[in-house]
Design a protein around this motif. Structure first.
Motif, PDB file in Angstrom:
ATOM      1  N   LEU A  47      39.061 -80.393   3.776  1.00 27.61           N
ATOM      2  CA  LEU A  47      40.166 -80.927   2.967  1.00 27.61           C
ATOM      3  C   LEU A  47      41.310 -79.929   2.794  1.00 27.61           C
ATOM      4  O   LEU A  47      42.414 -80.314   2.437  1.00 27.61           O
ATOM      5  CB  LEU A  47      39.649 -81.363   1.595  1.00 27.61           C
ATOM      6  N   GLU A  52      46.181 -73.221   2.880  1.00 33.61           N
ATOM      7  CA  GLU A  52      45.560 -73.397   1.554  1.00 33.61           C
ATOM      8  C   GLU A  52      44.320 -72.517   1.414  1.00 33.61           C
ATOM      9  O   GLU A  52      44.080 -71.953   0.343  1.00 33.61           O
ATOM     10  CB  GLU A  52      45.213 -74.865   1.323  1.00 33.61           C
ATOM     11  N   TRP A  90      36.166 -80.016 -13.088  1.00 33.82           N
ATOM     12  CA  TRP A  90      36.418 -81.303 -12.418  1.00 33.82           C
ATOM     13  C   TRP A  90      36.266 -82.453 -13.406  1.00 33.82           C
ATOM     14  O   TRP A  90      37.064 -83.405 -13.390  1.00 33.82           O
ATOM     15  CB  TRP A  90      35.493 -81.518 -11.219  1.00 33.82           C
ATOM     16  N   ASN A  94      39.335 -84.908 -14.201  1.00 32.23           N
ATOM     17  CA  ASN A  94      39.235 -86.348 -13.921  1.00 32.23           C
ATOM     18  C   ASN A  94      39.341 -87.213 -15.171  1.00 32.23           C
ATOM     19  O   ASN A  94      39.670 -88.397 -15.079  1.00 32.23           O
ATOM     20  CB  ASN A  94      37.940 -86.653 -13.166  1.00 32.23           C
ATOM     21  N   THR A 134      49.162 -79.388  -0.036  1.00 29.81           N
ATOM     22  CA  THR A 134      48.946 -80.833  -0.106  1.00 29.81           C
ATOM     23  C   THR A 134      48.499 -81.224  -1.518  1.00 29.81           C
ATOM     24  O   THR A 134      47.990 -80.382  -2.267  1.00 29.81           O
ATOM     25  CB  THR A 134      47.858 -81.262   0.901  1.00 29.81           C
ATOM     26  N   VAL A 136      45.872 -82.892  -2.403  1.00 29.21           N
ATOM     27  CA  VAL A 136      44.433 -82.625  -2.520  1.00 29.21           C
ATOM     28  C   VAL A 136      44.187 -81.120  -2.612  1.00 29.21           C
ATOM     29  O   VAL A 136      43.371 -80.655  -3.414  1.00 29.21           O
ATOM     30  CB  VAL A 136      43.672 -83.231  -1.316  1.00 29.21           C
ATOM     31  N   GLU A 139      44.767 -79.692  -6.130  1.00 28.06           N
ATOM     32  CA  GLU A 139      43.660 -79.951  -7.055  1.00 28.06           C
ATOM     33  C   GLU A 139      42.498 -79.009  -6.793  1.00 28.06           C
ATOM     34  O   GLU A 139      41.954 -78.409  -7.722  1.00 28.06           O
ATOM     35  CB  GLU A 139      43.193 -81.403  -6.931  1.00 28.06           C
ATOM     36  N   ILE A 140      42.110 -78.877  -5.537  1.00 32.29           N
ATOM     37  CA  ILE A 140      40.963 -78.034  -5.188  1.00 32.29           C
ATOM     38  C   ILE A 140      41.229 -76.578  -5.556  1.00 32.29           C
ATOM     39  O   ILE A 140      40.384 -75.910  -6.167  1.00 32.29           O
ATOM     40  CB  ILE A 140      40.625 -78.170  -3.685  1.00 32.29           C
TER      41      ILE A 140
END
Length: 154
Positions: A47, A52, A90, A94, A134, A136, A139-140
């Protein structure tokens, strides 16, 4: 709990203008903290882009060595602690109902003692012409770095 000031963070960032210092610290981190290295390597699944992955590695070094400069004692970071912190982060991420990614991050800053380290991460994942992260990846990287900070300073 000791708070890591922006001046220490900036000193570490300045040191990493020297690529040799960066590589030396990376080797030191790998030998001192194998669980931390394994943790950031696990984040490198498909991902994340190569840029990154490099950003996550860089932020990990800055967070770790800024923290060690103030803590002044060796700690052994445990993989289970990192995983538990990551799961908590997380879950929090979320549960936040804000629509904007950066508005979601505001919840993490509220009463957080390591605000300057967290601000470094937030600033690093801002998208601009030099930094293409990106959605994603943002977030990671944020959750991984927040988990590292939480584990070091727990």
């Amino acid at each position: 709990m000791v708070t890591i000031p922006e001046s220490i963070i900036n000193d570490i960032i300045d040191q990493y203008q020297d690529e040799q210092k960066y590589l030396t610290d990376l080797k030191q981190l790998a030998s001192e903290q194998p669980d931390l290295i394994a943790f950031i390597d696990q984040e490198n699944y498909s991902l994340l882009t190569n840029d990154e992955i490099a950003l996550l590695e860089y932020l990990t070094l800055v967070i770790y060595f800024s923290s060690m400069k103030i803590i002044e004692k060796t700690i052994q970071i445990q993989g289970k602690s990192l995983e538990a912190a990551e799961e908590d982060n997380w879950n929090t991420f979320n549960e936040i109902t804000a629509k904007s990614f950066f508005n979601k991050l505001d919840s993490f800053f509220k009463d957080y003692p390591q605000e300057d380290l967290l601000a470094l991460v937030e600033d690093s994942i801002q998208q601009d012409e030099d930094n293409i992260v990106t959605p994603v990846g943002r977030e990671i990287i944020f959750v991984a770095c927040k988990s590292i900070i939480d584990t070091i300073h727990s």
